[in-house]
Scaffold this motif. Structure first.
Motif, PDB file in Angstrom:
ATOM      1  N   ASN A  62      -8.607  -0.179 -16.632  1.00  0.00           N
ATOM      2  CA  ASN A  62      -7.173  -0.773 -16.373  1.00  0.00           C
ATOM      3  C   ASN A  62      -5.994  -0.325 -16.826  1.00  0.00           C
ATOM      4  N   THR A  63      -4.813  -0.614 -16.336  1.00  0.00           N
ATOM      5  CA  THR A  63      -3.598  -0.080 -16.478  1.00  0.00           C
ATOM      6  C   THR A  63      -2.636  -0.951 -16.919  1.00  0.00           C
ATOM      7  N   ARG A  65       1.309  -1.693 -17.133  1.00  0.00           N
ATOM      8  CA  ARG A  65       2.435  -1.298 -16.602  1.00  0.00           C
ATOM      9  C   ARG A  65       3.768  -2.068 -17.034  1.00  0.00           C
ATOM     10  N   PHE A  76       3.553   3.719 -17.372  1.00  0.00           N
ATOM     11  CA  PHE A  76       2.157   3.314 -17.070  1.00  0.00           C
ATOM     12  C   PHE A  76       1.459   3.885 -18.216  1.00  0.00           C
ATOM     13  N   ARG A  77       0.318   2.911 -18.648  1.00  0.00           N
ATOM     14  CA  ARG A  77      -0.690   3.546 -19.544  1.00  0.00           C
ATOM     15  C   ARG A  77      -2.129   3.160 -18.920  1.00  0.00           C
ATOM     16  N   TYR A  78      -2.916   4.039 -18.202  1.00  0.00           N
ATOM     17  CA  TYR A  78      -4.187   4.004 -17.632  1.00  0.00           C
ATOM     18  C   TYR A  78      -5.192   4.468 -18.805  1.00  0.00           C
ATOM     19  N   GLU A  85      -6.824   8.672 -21.719  1.00  0.00           N
ATOM     20  CA  GLU A  85      -5.614   7.857 -21.365  1.00  0.00           C
ATOM     21  C   GLU A  85      -4.868   8.700 -20.550  1.00  0.00           C
ATOM     22  N   TYR A  86      -4.057   7.943 -19.594  1.00  0.00           N
ATOM     23  CA  TYR A  86      -2.898   8.525 -18.933  1.00  0.00           C
ATOM     24  C   TYR A  86      -1.855   7.849 -19.666  1.00  0.00           C
ATOM     25  N   ARG A  87      -0.852   8.750 -19.900  1.00  0.00           N
ATOM     26  CA  ARG A  87       0.596   7.989 -20.537  1.00  0.00           C
ATOM     27  C   ARG A  87       1.493   8.438 -19.336  1.00  0.00           C
ATOM     28  N   CYS A 110       1.826  12.848 -15.617  1.00  0.00           N
ATOM     29  CA  CYS A 110       1.579  12.087 -16.872  1.00  0.00           C
ATOM     30  C   CYS A 110       0.668  12.807 -18.013  1.00  0.00           C
ATOM     31  N   ASN A 186      -7.153   1.869 -11.596  1.00  0.00           N
ATOM     32  CA  ASN A 186      -6.059   2.833 -11.790  1.00  0.00           C
ATOM     33  C   ASN A 186      -4.623   2.309 -11.129  1.00  0.00           C
ATOM     34  N   THR A 188      -1.778   3.850 -11.296  1.00  0.00           N
ATOM     35  CA  THR A 188      -0.598   4.937 -11.169  1.00  0.00           C
ATOM     36  C   THR A 188      -0.981   5.358  -9.888  1.00  0.00           C
TER      37      THR A 188
END
Length: 361
Positions: A62-63, A65, A76-78, A85-87, A110, A186, A188
């Motif tokens: 999950n993300t 926001r 966002f942090r997915y 992890e996406y930052r 990201c 996701n 993002t």
């Protein structure tokens, strides 16, 4: 049976008695159901505090926001998996035309970080793996049933507590604090991907091409393709970087999607364990999106620093074999690649980029 029930209901006293029995039975069912009253309270948006693995498992897939400033593009942090992890940093879009905001968001991209849960603490890897001083803790308030929420939609609110620790830099894990909306899947504008891809290079048949071999001095002689040939071969395929061994390490590439996007990715190298004295090869990975289009027959693309300007200097060349009879060497090499010099053409969507079902994509 129905006749007996209707006979009971003809008497008001008996009807009230039957109603009390029904309510008692219903309350008993709630009390002894899995979760009992706690589950009912949760459905009413009651906040719960989760720690360690429970907190981490809520985030994975999950993300987060950021909320609080409607004038800014949120951060966002997915948590794509238990390892990645996406930052995505928030930013101020003031001064930009509305039509250009998405292009700047895509070009900004990201960071990609390795993430792990160790002894209940959240750990992230930039140049070193850093872990929170305390067990991961969050407060979760559910807004709706996740099973009934579409990907990309909010199903709850997460609050990560203040730690009282002074941040030491942008990579400090204790910057993970404050209130966030929890987006299903996701949230993002960037795709999921295969973190361990195995690109398959496009290899022309040297016999069919009748290419001359490289000379004994190994002088690089590339045979340029026309704009039309380059466009046909590049779109729908991926450019990948090769390592020192001249083989793809599966970590850096860019995919030209048929719909006009160029997804550029650099997957970080795993850190060497949790010892802070062992650095990884780079600070962090990245993922961002450029755009392509055909202008006067040429394949043109945008760059990160100018996401609305198209430069028409994309090229593709044939690299002849180094030695006569070497049928494995001929390859297509790109010019003006987003992953640097020496990018080679690989088949299809090598990183399995997937934008999912979110309407935001």
């Amino acid at each position: 049976m129905l006749t007996q029930i209707f006979a009971h209901l003809k008497s008001p006293a008996r009807a009230r008695s039957l109603h009390r029995v029904f309510l008692a039975t219903l309350l008993s069912a709630i009390m002894f159901a899995p979760g009992g009253l706690a589950a009912a309270a949760s459905d009413a948006n009651k906040s719960v505090t989760l720690r360690g693995a429970e907190a981490f498992n809520l985030l994975v897939g999950n993300t987060l926001r950021s909320v609080g400033n409607s004038k800014l593009i949120p951060a966002f942090r997915y948590f794509m998996t238990q390892q990645f992890e996406y930052r995505c940093s928030g930013w101020d879009p003031s001064g930009l035309a509305a039509r250009d905001i998405r292009l700047h968001s895509e070009a900004g991209g990201c960071e990609l970080l390795f993430v792990a849960l160790r002894q209940g603490r959240l750990c992230e890897s930039y140049q070193y793996e850093e872990c929170q001083e305390h067990e991961l803790e969050l407060t979760f308030a559910r807004r709706s049933d996740p099973a009934k929420v579409a990907e990309g939609e909010v199903f709850g609110v997460v609050t990560l507590p203040e730690t009282g620790r002074t941040a030491t830099g942008p990579s400090d894990p204790d910057l993970i604090k404050g209130k966030f909306e929890l987006v299903k899947g996701n949230g993002t504008i960037f795709p999921n991907f295969d973190p361990v891809p195995k690109p398959d290079l496009v290899r022309p048949d040297p016999l069919a091409l009748s290419l001359p071999p490289q000379d004994s001095g190994r002088t690089q002689r590339l045979i340029g393709l026309s704009d039309a040939e380059a466009t046909t071969k590049i779109i729908g395929n991926t450019m990948v970087r090769l390592g020192p061994d001249r083989k793809s390490d599966g970590r850096r590439g860019e995919y030209y999607t048929p719909d006009g996007r160029i997804i550029v990715i650099s997957i970080p190298k795993p850190p060497e364990g949790i010892d802070l004295l062992h650095p990884s090869a780079e600070i962090a990975g990245t993922i961002f999106i450029n755009r392509w289009k055909i202008i006067n027959g040429a394949l043109c693309r945008t760059e990160n620093d100018e996401p609305t300007k198209f430069n028409c200097n994309v090229s593709l060349s044939l690299e002849p074999p180094e030695q006569a009879g070497d049928q494995g060497t001929p390859r297509y090499v790109a010019g003006n690649s987003g992953v640097g010099q020496g990018a080679y053409l690989a088949k299809g969507n090598s990183f399995a980029f997937d934008f999912g079902k979110s309407v935001r994509k």
